[in-house]
Design a protein around this motif. Structure first.
Motif, PDB file in Angstrom:
ATOM      1  N   GLU A   1       0.825  -1.201   0.000  1.00 24.23           N
ATOM      2  CA  GLU A   1       0.000   0.000   0.000  1.00 24.23           C
ATOM      3  C   GLU A   1       0.864   1.259   0.000  1.00 24.23           C
ATOM      4  OE1 GLU A   1      -2.248  -3.409   1.607  1.00 24.23           O
ATOM      5  OE2 GLU A   1      -0.307  -2.537   2.103  1.00 24.23           O
ATOM      6  N   LYS A   2       1.924   1.251   0.821  1.00 24.01           N
ATOM      7  CA  LYS A   2       2.820   2.406   0.884  1.00 24.01           C
ATOM      8  C   LYS A   2       3.519   2.624  -0.455  1.00 24.01           C
ATOM      9  CE  LYS A   2       5.238   5.648   3.051  1.00 24.01           C
ATOM     10  NZ  LYS A   2       6.265   5.967   2.042  1.00 24.01           N
ATOM     11  N   HIS A   3       3.938   1.536  -1.099  1.00 21.14           N
ATOM     12  CA  HIS A   3       4.593   1.661  -2.400  1.00 21.14           C
ATOM     13  C   HIS A   3       3.641   2.251  -3.430  1.00 21.14           C
ATOM     14  CE1 HIS A   3       6.853   0.794  -6.024  1.00 21.14           C
ATOM     15  NE2 HIS A   3       5.814   0.108  -6.472  1.00 21.14           N
ATOM     16  N   THR A   4       2.391   1.799  -3.438  1.00 19.47           N
ATOM     17  CA  THR A   4       1.410   2.338  -4.386  1.00 19.47           C
ATOM     18  C   THR A   4       1.179   3.822  -4.136  1.00 19.47           C
ATOM     19  OG1 THR A   4       0.332   0.166  -4.405  1.00 19.47           O
ATOM     20  CG2 THR A   4      -0.879   1.995  -5.380  1.00 19.47           C
ATOM     21  N   PHE A   5       1.131   4.211  -2.872  1.00 25.02           N
ATOM     22  CA  PHE A   5       0.989   5.620  -2.514  1.00 25.02           C
ATOM     23  C   PHE A   5       2.166   6.436  -3.052  1.00 25.02           C
ATOM     24  CE2 PHE A   5       2.123   9.051   0.402  1.00 25.02           C
ATOM     25  CZ  PHE A   5       0.948   9.776   0.477  1.00 25.02           C
ATOM     26  N   ASP A   6       3.384   5.979  -2.797  1.00 26.25           N
ATOM     27  CA  ASP A   6       4.570   6.700  -3.273  1.00 26.25           C
ATOM     28  C   ASP A   6       4.586   6.781  -4.798  1.00 26.25           C
ATOM     29  OD1 ASP A   6       5.430   7.021  -0.670  1.00 26.25           O
ATOM     30  OD2 ASP A   6       6.769   5.293  -0.715  1.00 26.25           O
ATOM     31  N   LEU A   7       4.225   5.680  -5.452  1.00 21.62           N
ATOM     32  CA  LEU A   7       4.209   5.651  -6.910  1.00 21.62           C
ATOM     33  C   LEU A   7       3.179   6.625  -7.466  1.00 21.62           C
ATOM     34  CD1 LEU A   7       5.184   4.347  -9.550  1.00 21.62           C
ATOM     35  CD2 LEU A   7       3.454   2.562  -9.203  1.00 21.62           C
ATOM     36  N   ALA A   8       2.013   6.679  -6.847  1.00 19.83           N
ATOM     37  CA  ALA A   8       0.965   7.593  -7.302  1.00 19.83           C
ATOM     38  C   ALA A   8       1.429   9.044  -7.223  1.00 19.83           C
ATOM     39  CB  ALA A   8      -0.299   7.393  -6.470  1.00 19.83           C
ATOM     40  N   LEU A   9       2.074   9.410  -6.120  1.00 19.03           N
ATOM     41  CA  LEU A   9       2.527  10.795  -5.960  1.00 19.03           C
ATOM     42  C   LEU A   9       3.631  11.139  -6.953  1.00 19.03           C
ATOM     43  CD1 LEU A   9       0.758  10.742  -3.447  1.00 19.03           C
ATOM     44  CD2 LEU A   9       2.618  11.832  -2.191  1.00 19.03           C
TER      45      LEU A   9
ATOM     46  N   HIS B   1      -4.957   7.700 -11.188  1.00 20.06           N
ATOM     47  CA  HIS B   1      -6.201   7.231 -10.569  1.00 20.06           C
ATOM     48  C   HIS B   1      -5.887   5.994  -9.746  1.00 20.06           C
ATOM     49  CE1 HIS B   1      -8.930   9.706 -13.212  1.00 20.06           C
ATOM     50  NE2 HIS B   1      -7.806   9.726 -13.911  1.00 20.06           N
ATOM     51  N   VAL B   2      -6.328   5.994  -8.499  1.00 18.32           N
ATOM     52  CA  VAL B   2      -6.119   4.848  -7.613  1.00 18.32           C
ATOM     53  C   VAL B   2      -7.458   4.179  -7.363  1.00 18.32           C
ATOM     54  CG1 VAL B   2      -5.457   4.106  -5.293  1.00 18.32           C
ATOM     55  CG2 VAL B   2      -4.077   5.806  -6.511  1.00 18.32           C
ATOM     56  N   MET B   3      -7.503   2.869  -7.570  1.00 21.81           N
ATOM     57  CA  MET B   3      -8.705   2.077  -7.314  1.00 21.81           C
ATOM     58  C   MET B   3      -8.387   1.105  -6.187  1.00 21.81           C
ATOM     59  SD  MET B   3      -9.848   1.315 -11.268  1.00 21.81           S
ATOM     60  CE  MET B   3      -8.262   0.541 -11.640  1.00 21.81           C
ATOM     61  N   ALA B   4      -9.112   1.249  -5.070  1.00 25.68           N
ATOM     62  CA  ALA B   4      -8.790   0.457  -3.891  1.00 25.68           C
ATOM     63  C   ALA B   4      -9.957   0.500  -2.916  1.00 25.68           C
ATOM     64  CB  ALA B   4      -7.513   0.985  -3.233  1.00 25.68           C
ATOM     65  N   HIS B   5      -9.775  -0.134  -1.766  1.00 27.84           N
ATOM     66  CA  HIS B   5     -10.805  -0.146  -0.730  1.00 27.84           C
ATOM     67  C   HIS B   5     -11.073   1.275  -0.241  1.00 27.84           C
ATOM     68  CE1 HIS B   5     -12.728  -0.987   3.186  1.00 27.84           C
ATOM     69  NE2 HIS B   5     -13.085  -2.145   2.633  1.00 27.84           N
ATOM     70  N   ARG B   6     -12.317   1.566   0.055  1.00 26.47           N
ATOM     71  CA  ARG B   6     -12.733   2.925   0.433  1.00 26.47           C
ATOM     72  C   ARG B   6     -12.008   3.454   1.672  1.00 26.47           C
ATOM     73  NH1 ARG B   6     -16.608  -0.700   1.440  1.00 26.47           N
ATOM     74  NH2 ARG B   6     -17.277  -1.049   3.599  1.00 26.47           N
ATOM     75  N   SER B   7     -11.538   2.551   2.553  1.00 23.78           N
ATOM     76  CA  SER B   7     -10.879   3.002   3.785  1.00 23.78           C
ATOM     77  C   SER B   7      -9.553   3.712   3.514  1.00 23.78           C
ATOM     78  CB  SER B   7     -10.641   1.816   4.722  1.00 23.78           C
ATOM     79  OG  SER B   7      -9.729   0.902   4.149  1.00 23.78           O
ATOM     80  N   TYR B   8      -9.001   3.548   2.316  1.00 25.56           N
ATOM     81  CA  TYR B   8      -7.719   4.193   1.987  1.00 25.56           C
ATOM     82  C   TYR B   8      -7.888   5.577   1.354  1.00 25.56           C
ATOM     83  CZ  TYR B   8      -5.850  -0.525   2.635  1.00 25.56           C
ATOM     84  OH  TYR B   8      -5.505  -1.745   3.136  1.00 25.56           O
ATOM     85  N   GLN B   9      -9.113   5.981   1.103  1.00 28.28           N
ATOM     86  CA  GLN B   9      -9.338   7.213   0.358  1.00 28.28           C
ATOM     87  C   GLN B   9      -8.716   8.432   1.025  1.00 28.28           C
ATOM     88  OE1 GLN B   9     -13.349   7.741  -0.954  1.00 28.28           O
ATOM     89  NE2 GLN B   9     -12.914   9.626  -2.058  1.00 28.28           N
ATOM     90  N   ASN B  10      -8.827   8.534   2.328  1.00 31.61           N
ATOM     91  CA  ASN B  10      -8.317   9.713   3.035  1.00 31.61           C
ATOM     92  C   ASN B  10      -6.797   9.773   3.066  1.00 31.61           C
ATOM     93  OD1 ASN B  10     -10.912  10.605   3.589  1.00 31.61           O
ATOM     94  ND2 ASN B  10     -11.002   9.585   5.582  1.00 31.61           N
TER      95      ASN B  10
ATOM     96  N   PHE C   1      -4.895   9.475   0.416  1.00 32.98           N
ATOM     97  CA  PHE C   1      -4.399  10.024  -0.844  1.00 32.98           C
ATOM     98  C   PHE C   1      -4.833  11.478  -1.005  1.00 32.98           C
ATOM     99  CE2 PHE C   1      -4.231   5.502  -1.485  1.00 32.98           C
ATOM    100  CZ  PHE C   1      -3.116   5.304  -2.281  1.00 32.98           C
ATOM    101  N   PRO C   2      -3.929  12.345  -1.449  1.00 38.24           N
ATOM    102  CA  PRO C   2      -4.278  13.755  -1.628  1.00 38.24           C
ATOM    103  C   PRO C   2      -5.242  13.930  -2.798  1.00 38.24           C
ATOM    104  CG  PRO C   2      -2.090  13.318  -2.505  1.00 38.24           C
ATOM    105  CD  PRO C   2      -2.523  12.060  -1.819  1.00 38.24           C
ATOM    106  N   ALA C   3      -5.868  15.106  -2.853  1.00 42.28           N
ATOM    107  CA  ALA C   3      -6.887  15.363  -3.868  1.00 42.28           C
ATOM    108  C   ALA C   3      -6.318  15.320  -5.287  1.00 42.28           C
ATOM    109  CB  ALA C   3      -7.543  16.721  -3.608  1.00 42.28           C
ATOM    110  N   LYS C   4      -5.026  15.602  -5.451  1.00 38.91           N
ATOM    111  CA  LYS C   4      -4.441  15.595  -6.784  1.00 38.91           C
ATOM    112  C   LYS C   4      -4.352  14.191  -7.373  1.00 38.91           C
ATOM    113  CE  LYS C   4       0.219  15.715  -4.739  1.00 38.91           C
ATOM    114  NZ  LYS C   4       1.453  16.523  -4.610  1.00 38.91           N
TER     115      LYS C   4
END
Length: 224
Positions: free
Chosen positions: A24-32, A42-51, A53-56
């Motif tokens: 999960e942390k790697h996907t976050f870093d990759l997205a940013l 665009h990230v597709m994942a469980h709703r609990s992770y939404q907060n 990720f930043p709005a961008k």
């Protein structure tokens, strides 16, 4: 695919929202980082992770707590891909790779999967156009014509302004008998391979101290 323009990239991971680990942390870093480079992410994942990720970074909640064969989940993924129209669909983990492989080919021109750990089977990744392994051992266990070894990236620490560590002088003057101190951090689950690390550590001929930080179902076995 026109590589001179910014891409629309969809990142998919299908963990059930109960933890925040390495994948999960790697996907976050990759997205940013992809966003920083000008791509639409665009990230597709469980709703609990939404907060997290930043709005961008565009977040799309999916019911990934359902089984990978669940019609509701498969329908939600297809609908999401139709809205996003990604140039690249990047699946992280076995369940995400299987879900990506089940989606109609026209919904993503290029499919990439990343294998984050050793599993009994990596068949879910055979339908990806390219596969990424995060370690040499994972790479060796993959059977795919287009596989690549790419380590998880980290942000380098700027140590130029950091104060000297009080132990630096002492460490430089210690003799060879002083044990090397090492740490390992991660979920204590079979996929992380800590049992292999402990077995290898027992074969060292030089003094070395290993400390493992983590929690999980494997803890009693590893303690033993």
């Amino acid at each position: 695919m026109n590589r001179s323009r910014p891409l629309t990239i969809a990142l998919l991971f299908a963990t059930p929202g109960t933890g925040w680990g390495g994948m999960e942390k790697h996907t976050f870093d990759l997205a940013l980082e992809l966003n920083r480079r000008g791509h639409s992410v665009h990230v597709m994942a469980h709703r609990s992770y939404q907060n997290r990720f930043p709005a961008k970074v565009h977040f799309h909640p999916l019911p990934v707590e359902c089984s990978r064969l669940n019609p509701r989940l498969r329908f939600a993924l297809r609908q999401c891909l139709r809205r996003i129209k990604p140039d690249v669909l990047h699946a992280h983990g076995n369940k995400a790779a299987q879900l990506a492989g089940q989606a109609p080919p026209g919904l993503a021109p290029l499919r990439v999967g990343t294998v984050h750990g050793i599993k009994k089977s990596h068949r879910a990744f055979l339908r990806q156009d390219a596969v990424i392994a995060v370690s040499p051992r994972v790479f060796e266990n993959l059977e795919h014509d287009n596989k690549h070894l790419i380590y998880n990236g980290i942000t380098p620490e700027d140590v130029s302004e950091r104060a000297p560590c009080p132990d630096d002088d002492r460490a430089s003057t210690t003799d060879d008998a002083t044990p090397t101190r090492c740490i390992a951090v991660g979920r204590l689950e079979p996929v992380k391979g800590f049992h292999t690390l402990i077995e290898a550590w027992a074969q060292l001929t030089q003094p070395a101290q290993l400390t493992i930080y983590g929690e999980g179902t494997e803890r009693p076995r590893l303690n033993a």
